[in-house]
Design an enzyme around this catalytic site. Structure first.
Site, mmCIF file in Angstrom:
data_model
loop_
_atom_site.group_PDB
_atom_site.id
_atom_site.type_symbol
_atom_site.label_atom_id
_atom_site.label_comp_id
_atom_site.label_asym_id
_atom_site.label_seq_id
_atom_site.Cartn_x
_atom_site.Cartn_y
_atom_site.Cartn_z
ATOM 1 N N ASN A 188 -5.248 12.447 0.514
ATOM 2 C CA ASN A 188 -4.335 11.608 1.301
ATOM 3 C C ASN A 188 -5.188 10.855 2.315
ATOM 4 O O ASN A 188 -6.414 11.022 2.387
ATOM 5 C CB ASN A 188 -3.256 12.463 1.980
ATOM 6 C CG ASN A 188 -2.146 11.618 2.571
ATOM 7 O OD1 ASN A 188 -1.617 10.721 1.913
ATOM 8 N ND2 ASN A 188 -1.788 11.869 3.813
ATOM 9 N N LYS A 189 -4.539 10.045 3.111
ATOM 10 C CA LYS A 189 -5.241 9.189 4.082
ATOM 11 C C LYS A 189 -6.253 9.973 4.911
ATOM 12 O O LYS A 189 -5.991 11.103 5.310
ATOM 13 C CB LYS A 189 -4.197 8.540 4.992
ATOM 14 C CG LYS A 189 -4.705 7.596 6.041
ATOM 15 C CD LYS A 189 -5.634 6.528 5.527
ATOM 16 C CE LYS A 189 -5.087 5.747 4.370
ATOM 17 N NZ LYS A 189 -6.116 4.953 3.652
ATOM 18 N N ASP B 107 -1.939 10.802 -2.259
ATOM 19 C CA ASP B 107 -2.354 9.760 -3.201
ATOM 20 C C ASP B 107 -2.709 10.326 -4.558
ATOM 21 O O ASP B 107 -2.671 9.624 -5.565
ATOM 22 C CB ASP B 107 -3.534 8.972 -2.635
ATOM 23 C CG ASP B 107 -3.045 8.109 -1.489
ATOM 24 O OD1 ASP B 107 -2.919 8.639 -0.367
ATOM 25 O OD2 ASP B 107 -2.728 6.929 -1.735
ATOM 26 N N GLN C 84 -1.895 2.882 10.112
ATOM 27 C CA GLN C 84 -0.607 2.897 9.392
ATOM 28 C C GLN C 84 0.445 3.717 10.150
ATOM 29 O O GLN C 84 1.637 3.450 10.040
ATOM 30 C CB GLN C 84 -0.782 3.499 7.981
ATOM 31 C CG GLN C 84 -1.549 2.641 7.002
ATOM 32 C CD GLN C 84 -3.014 2.993 6.956
ATOM 33 O OE1 GLN C 84 -3.597 3.394 7.958
ATOM 34 N NE2 GLN C 84 -3.626 2.831 5.804
ATOM 35 N N ARG D 224 0.865 -1.186 0.000
ATOM 36 C CA ARG D 224 0.000 0.000 0.000
ATOM 37 C C ARG D 224 0.897 1.231 0.000
ATOM 38 O O ARG D 224 2.123 1.110 0.130
ATOM 39 C CB ARG D 224 -1.024 -0.007 1.149
ATOM 40 C CG ARG D 224 -0.671 -0.707 2.415
ATOM 41 C CD ARG D 224 0.440 -0.061 3.202
ATOM 42 N NE ARG D 224 0.204 1.344 3.396
ATOM 43 C CZ ARG D 224 1.128 2.248 3.606
ATOM 44 N NH1 ARG D 224 2.411 1.913 3.636
ATOM 45 N NH2 ARG D 224 0.837 3.526 3.758
ATOM 46 N N GLY D 225 0.246 2.403 -0.139
ATOM 47 C CA GLY D 225 1.015 3.618 -0.336
ATOM 48 C C GLY D 225 1.135 3.855 -1.834
ATOM 49 O O GLY D 225 1.477 2.921 -2.582
ATOM 50 N N ARG E 173 -7.681 -0.635 -6.604
ATOM 51 C CA ARG E 173 -7.944 0.482 -5.675
ATOM 52 C C ARG E 173 -8.125 1.755 -6.510
ATOM 53 O O ARG E 173 -7.442 1.925 -7.517
ATOM 54 C CB ARG E 173 -6.794 0.671 -4.660
ATOM 55 C CG ARG E 173 -6.721 -0.440 -3.614
ATOM 56 C CD ARG E 173 -5.757 -0.099 -2.487
ATOM 57 N NE ARG E 173 -6.338 0.809 -1.516
ATOM 58 C CZ ARG E 173 -5.635 1.350 -0.505
ATOM 59 N NH1 ARG E 173 -4.342 1.088 -0.370
ATOM 60 N NH2 ARG E 173 -6.219 2.159 0.355
HETATM 61 O O1 MRU Z 1 -4.478 3.285 2.276
HETATM 62 P P1 MRU Z 1 -2.993 3.465 2.147
HETATM 63 O O2 MRU Z 1 -2.231 2.905 3.301
HETATM 64 O O3 MRU Z 1 -2.495 2.973 0.812
HETATM 65 O O4 MRU Z 1 -2.787 5.042 2.164
HETATM 66 C C1 MRU Z 1 -1.491 5.570 2.109
HETATM 67 C C2 MRU Z 1 -1.443 7.038 2.150
HETATM 68 O O5 MRU Z 1 -2.443 7.716 2.263
HETATM 69 C C3 MRU Z 1 -0.088 7.668 1.947
HETATM 70 O O6 MRU Z 1 0.035 8.841 2.699
HETATM 71 C C4 MRU Z 1 0.096 8.010 0.462
HETATM 72 O O7 MRU Z 1 -0.194 6.910 -0.340
HETATM 73 C C5 MRU Z 1 1.472 8.482 0.175
HETATM 74 S S1 MRU Z 1 2.678 7.215 0.269
HETATM 75 C C6 MRU Z 1 4.177 7.905 -0.093
#
Ligand code: MRU
Length: 348
Positions: free
Chosen positions: A248-249, A238, A197, A47-48, A90
């Protein structure tokens, strides 16, 4: 610098660190099919945004390496079907679509070659995307470091760390570089409900690398800021829309509002593959909603009554007005984002 490697490609096999098991177990899993990679992205073993992009590039290659089509139009049709399948894993991180499109373009540009050679070029493109990511993150780190000073307190949210990329991370890159230079930054990591996370991944990787990291629950960010412990917020992203609005998250929006209230600079670490000039504003960014069990259950135990209604958006959009700077590998972008993002994307 010794950081954990979440993605490796060895002997035609994709090896991913299963991030759903951290921080308790460090387990690497091997993937040899596109279906396996789709699942790894969907259930968040990987993820990320950047890590999803790199994995998808390898995943698409795995999906077509045994394709039997002999002419380019039918091979390309097969590639397009596999690409659409992988793209359904996703919706929010634009790196997924960016990486898939890069492979499709590579195929198109080389359509005059035999299919076996096109397949080889697709693998080489995936490897290039993988290696480029490391370089991008180091440069983001160097650029962000110019905005920081030794001794600062930094708040971050979710995991935009080495685990979310191939190395260094984006938001964490300046933290690792500062550590290499002997600086003493004090990092606060939001726990980041519901998937945690921040505590399970960011705190894990920073602690492993010997950095000064403190976990707080999401509802503690305000008090930590009010106590003067935070000099800058650094988060990942993202997808950055053309006007600078940034997905972002979930929870990042709240942190940005708090930072504005307390007059704390709010920086977004953004690799250029995460900047999406095709999406005009944050309102058009697709926001993933994940299963309700992420909210109602933790570690197999119910944390909410059975059958209660749940809303579980996995991301939110921080309006560009709340962002002090968007820091890319090509330079620091300040408002007006609408104009300056276009300029940075044109830079080599
Ligand atoms: O749901 P996730 O864990 O994939 O979300 C990750 C994030 O929101 C990160 O902040 C983003 O992807 C940047 S990673 C360098």
């Amino acid at each position: 610098m010794k950081t954990i490697l979440p993605i490796q490609w060895k002997n035609d096999i994709l090896i991913l660190l299963d991030q759903t098991l951290l921080p308790n177990e460090v387990v690497y899993e091997e993937f040899e099919t596109i279906e396996g990679v789709w699942d790894a992205i969907q259930v968040m073993k990987v993820r990320g945004a950047p890590a999803i992009g790199v994995s998808a590039a390898y995943g698409l290659y795995l999906g077509i390496r045994n394709a039997t089509e002999r002419d380019f139009p039918s091979f390309y049709e097969e590639l397009t079907i596999k690409a659409a399948y992988l793209a359904s894993s996703r919706p929010t991180a634009v790196n997924l679509f960016w990486a898939i499109n890069r492979l499709k373009q590579t195929a198109e540009q080389n359509k005059h070659l035999p299919i076996s050679e096109i397949k080889q070029l697709l693998l080489e493109e995936a490897i290039t995307i993988h290696h480029e990511d490391e370089e991008i993150n180091r440069n983001i780190g160097e650029n962000l470091l110019t905005l920081l000073q030794d001794g600062m307190g930094i708040l971050t949210h979710c995991n935009a760390g080495a685990l979310a990329t191939t190395k260094y991370g984006t938001a964490t890159a300046p933290m690792y570089l500062a550590h290499e230079r002997g600086w003493n930054l004090k990092i606060f990591s939001d726990e980041t409900r519901p998937r945690l996370q921040g505590s399970m991944l960011t705190a894990f990787e920073l602690q492993q690398a010997g950095l000064d990291v403190t976990v707080i629950t999401d509802n503690m960010a305000a008090v930590v800021m009010s106590q003067g412990k935070i000099n800058a917020v650094i988060v990942g992203c993202d997808r950055v829309a053309a006007n600078g609005d940034t997905a972002n998250k979930i929870g990042t929006l709240g942190v940005s509002i708090l930072a504005k209230h307390y007059g704390i600079p709010f920086y977004v670490a953004a690799p250029t593959p995460t900047i999406d000039l095709e999406t005009p504003t944050g309102a058009e960014i697709p926001i993933e909603e994940r299963e309700t069990s992420e909210v109602t259950h933790r570690f197999g135990i119910a944390t909410a009554p059975e059958n209660v209604q749940v809303y579980n958006p996995s991301f939110d959009v921080t309006p560009h007005e709340n962002i002090t700077a968007i820091v890319t590998e090509r330079g620091i972008v300040k408002p007006n984002y609408q104009e300056n993002l276009v300029k940075v994307m044109k830079r080599p």
